[in-house]
Design a protein around this motif. Structure first.
Motif, PDB file in Angstrom:
ATOM      1  N   CYS A   1      11.551  12.237   2.861  1.00 48.18           N
ATOM      2  CA  CYS A   1      10.695  12.841   1.925  1.00 48.18           C
ATOM      3  C   CYS A   1      11.149  11.525   0.735  1.00 48.18           C
ATOM      4  CB  CYS A   1      10.049  13.309   1.203  1.00 48.18           C
ATOM      5  SG  CYS A   1      11.428  14.818  -0.317  1.00 48.18           S
ATOM      6  N   ALA A   2      10.282  10.618   0.115  1.00 51.32           N
ATOM      7  CA  ALA A   2      10.044  10.206  -0.712  1.00 51.32           C
ATOM      8  C   ALA A   2       9.780   9.889  -2.078  1.00 51.32           C
ATOM      9  CB  ALA A   2      10.230   8.297  -0.275  1.00 51.32           C
ATOM     10  N   ALA A   3       9.494   9.640  -3.379  1.00 56.96           N
ATOM     11  CA  ALA A   3       8.696   9.709  -3.933  1.00 56.96           C
ATOM     12  C   ALA A   3       8.680   8.031  -5.097  1.00 56.96           C
ATOM     13  CB  ALA A   3       9.537  10.675  -5.531  1.00 56.96           C
ATOM     14  N   ARG A   4       7.629   7.567  -5.967  1.00 57.39           N
ATOM     15  CA  ARG A   4       7.349   6.712  -6.350  1.00 57.39           C
ATOM     16  C   ARG A   4       6.419   7.255  -7.758  1.00 57.39           C
ATOM     17  NH1 ARG A   4       2.024   3.534  -4.791  1.00 57.39           N
ATOM     18  NH2 ARG A   4       3.578   1.232  -4.890  1.00 57.39           N
ATOM     19  N   ASN A   5       6.964   6.280  -8.603  1.00 60.18           N
ATOM     20  CA  ASN A   5       6.254   7.035  -9.974  1.00 60.18           C
ATOM     21  C   ASN A   5       5.071   6.272 -10.172  1.00 60.18           C
ATOM     22  OD1 ASN A   5       6.141   7.502 -12.544  1.00 60.18           O
ATOM     23  ND2 ASN A   5       7.785   7.608 -13.765  1.00 60.18           N
ATOM     24  N   LEU A   6       4.483   5.956  -8.930  1.00 59.05           N
ATOM     25  CA  LEU A   6       3.061   5.080  -9.563  1.00 59.05           C
ATOM     26  C   LEU A   6       2.045   6.382  -8.987  1.00 59.05           C
ATOM     27  CD1 LEU A   6       3.856   1.813  -8.934  1.00 59.05           C
ATOM     28  CD2 LEU A   6       3.262   2.271 -10.885  1.00 59.05           C
ATOM     29  N   PRO A   7       0.240   5.763  -9.480  1.00 63.54           N
ATOM     30  CA  PRO A   7      -0.660   7.089  -8.854  1.00 63.54           C
ATOM     31  C   PRO A   7      -1.158   6.601  -7.507  1.00 63.54           C
ATOM     32  CG  PRO A   7      -1.474   5.081  -9.752  1.00 63.54           C
ATOM     33  CD  PRO A   7      -0.346   4.836 -10.860  1.00 63.54           C
ATOM     34  N   ALA A   8      -0.761   5.647  -7.010  1.00 60.53           N
ATOM     35  CA  ALA A   8      -1.325   5.158  -5.599  1.00 60.53           C
ATOM     36  C   ALA A   8      -0.287   5.333  -4.999  1.00 60.53           C
ATOM     37  CB  ALA A   8      -1.926   3.413  -6.017  1.00 60.53           C
ATOM     38  N   ILE A   9      -0.980   5.653  -3.163  1.00 63.64           N
ATOM     39  CA  ILE A   9      -0.383   5.854  -2.534  1.00 63.64           C
ATOM     40  C   ILE A   9       0.414   4.373  -1.386  1.00 63.64           C
ATOM     41  CG2 ILE A   9      -0.970   6.869   0.452  1.00 63.64           C
ATOM     42  CD1 ILE A   9      -2.220   9.222  -0.832  1.00 63.64           C
ATOM     43  N   ALA A  10       0.688   4.481  -1.214  1.00 62.37           N
ATOM     44  CA  ALA A  10       1.847   3.482  -0.725  1.00 62.37           C
ATOM     45  C   ALA A  10       1.844   3.498   0.933  1.00 62.37           C
ATOM     46  CB  ALA A  10       3.034   3.060  -0.809  1.00 62.37           C
ATOM     47  N   THR A  11       2.801   2.962   1.585  1.00 56.81           N
ATOM     48  CA  THR A  11       2.295   3.232   3.571  1.00 56.81           C
ATOM     49  C   THR A  11       4.512   2.256   3.835  1.00 56.81           C
ATOM     50  OG1 THR A  11       1.778   1.657   4.597  1.00 56.81           O
ATOM     51  CG2 THR A  11       0.072   3.761   4.076  1.00 56.81           C
ATOM     52  N   THR A  12       4.545   1.450   2.732  1.00 55.22           N
ATOM     53  CA  THR A  12       5.989   1.037   3.131  1.00 55.22           C
ATOM     54  C   THR A  12       6.436   1.258   2.271  1.00 55.22           C
ATOM     55  OG1 THR A  12       5.268  -0.537   1.733  1.00 55.22           O
ATOM     56  CG2 THR A  12       4.320  -1.021   3.501  1.00 55.22           C
ATOM     57  N   PRO A  13       8.421   1.927   2.727  1.00 55.39           N
ATOM     58  CA  PRO A  13       9.506   2.006   2.575  1.00 55.39           C
ATOM     59  C   PRO A  13       9.712   1.680   1.250  1.00 55.39           C
ATOM     60  CG  PRO A  13       9.899   1.881   4.644  1.00 55.39           C
ATOM     61  CD  PRO A  13       8.446   0.803   4.694  1.00 55.39           C
ATOM     62  N   GLY A  14       9.973   0.425   0.795  1.00 55.19           N
ATOM     63  CA  GLY A  14      10.483  -0.359  -0.090  1.00 55.19           C
ATOM     64  C   GLY A  14       9.236   0.204  -1.265  1.00 55.19           C
ATOM     65  N   ASN A  15       8.170   0.564  -1.356  1.00 60.48           N
ATOM     66  CA  ASN A  15       7.369   0.954  -2.565  1.00 60.48           C
ATOM     67  C   ASN A  15       7.361   1.900  -2.637  1.00 60.48           C
ATOM     68  OD1 ASN A  15       5.291  -1.880  -2.929  1.00 60.48           O
ATOM     69  ND2 ASN A  15       4.822  -1.082  -0.726  1.00 60.48           N
ATOM     70  N   TYR A  16       8.474   2.736  -2.461  1.00 57.71           N
ATOM     71  CA  TYR A  16       9.547   3.925  -3.049  1.00 57.71           C
ATOM     72  C   TYR A  16      10.192   4.497  -3.347  1.00 57.71           C
ATOM     73  CZ  TYR A  16       5.299   6.308  -0.956  1.00 57.71           C
ATOM     74  OH  TYR A  16       3.834   6.615  -0.867  1.00 57.71           O
ATOM     75  N   ASP A  17      10.291   4.366  -4.488  1.00 57.90           N
ATOM     76  CA  ASP A  17      11.766   4.056  -5.256  1.00 57.90           C
ATOM     77  C   ASP A  17      12.904   5.308  -5.462  1.00 57.90           C
ATOM     78  OD1 ASP A  17       9.249   3.663  -8.123  1.00 57.90           O
ATOM     79  OD2 ASP A  17      11.111   2.183  -7.104  1.00 57.90           O
ATOM     80  N   TYR A  18      12.848   6.491  -4.269  1.00 55.36           N
ATOM     81  CA  TYR A  18      13.490   7.999  -4.725  1.00 55.36           C
ATOM     82  C   TYR A  18      13.421   8.284  -3.506  1.00 55.36           C
ATOM     83  CZ  TYR A  18      13.577   7.063  -9.731  1.00 55.36           C
ATOM     84  OH  TYR A  18      13.740   7.125 -10.821  1.00 55.36           O
ATOM     85  N   TRP A  19      14.530   8.949  -2.585  1.00 53.55           N
ATOM     86  CA  TRP A  19      14.325   8.883  -1.246  1.00 53.55           C
ATOM     87  C   TRP A  19      15.304  10.453  -0.402  1.00 53.55           C
ATOM     88  CZ3 TRP A  19      12.094   7.239   2.908  1.00 53.55           C
ATOM     89  CH2 TRP A  19      11.518   6.314   2.199  1.00 53.55           C
ATOM     90  N   GLY A  20      15.228  11.220  -0.109  1.00 58.26           N
ATOM     91  CA  GLY A  20      16.155  12.213   0.361  1.00 58.26           C
ATOM     92  C   GLY A  20      16.928  12.254   1.342  1.00 58.26           C
TER      93      GLY A  20
END
Length: 124
Positions: free
Chosen positions: A96-115
């Motif tokens: 699972c991954a999290a990004r501190n932005l409202p829009a959904i993204a589909t590429t790993p580089g757009n996520y800031d935090y990972w489990g």
């Protein structure tokens, strides 16, 4: 900052179901768009599904559409991935991954935090 811990992986026969959970730390979970990715041995990490901050919007990879459902409960800081009709090709480590932005993204580089990931193995 948010910390993510996945659980719920395991071994299941083809056609079976599993429910993954991702518990997040912190009191700002509702500010993060969340996603699930997976990575099989020797392959790149691939997008599975994502959910908006409120849970009102979801998006799925074509390979899982109609079989997997992503949901979240902001009251308990958790995002879920319900996986039905599992196939051997779904075998992978799921993150699972999290990004501190409202829009959904589909590429790993757009996520800031990972489990740390949880292993899902589907036997034929």
């Amino acid at each position: 900052q948010v910390q993510l811990v996945e659980s719920g992986g395991g071994l299941v026969q083809a056609g079976g179901s599993l429910r993954l959970s991702c518990a997040a730390s912190g009191r700002t979970f509702s500010l993060y768009a969340m996603a699930w990715f997976r990575q099989a041995p020797g392959k790149e990490r691939e997008f599975v599904g994502a959910i908006s901050r409120s849970g009102s919007s979801t998006y799925y990879a074509d390979s899982v559409k109609g079989r997997f459902t992503i949901s979240r409960n902001n009251a308990v800081n958790t995002v879920y991935l319900q996986m039905n009709s599992l196939k051997p090709e779904d075998t992978a480590v799921y993150y699972c991954a999290a990004r501190n932005l409202p829009a959904i993204a589909t590429t790993p580089g757009n996520y800031d935090y990972w489990g740390q990931g949880t292993q899902v193995t589907v036997s034929s």
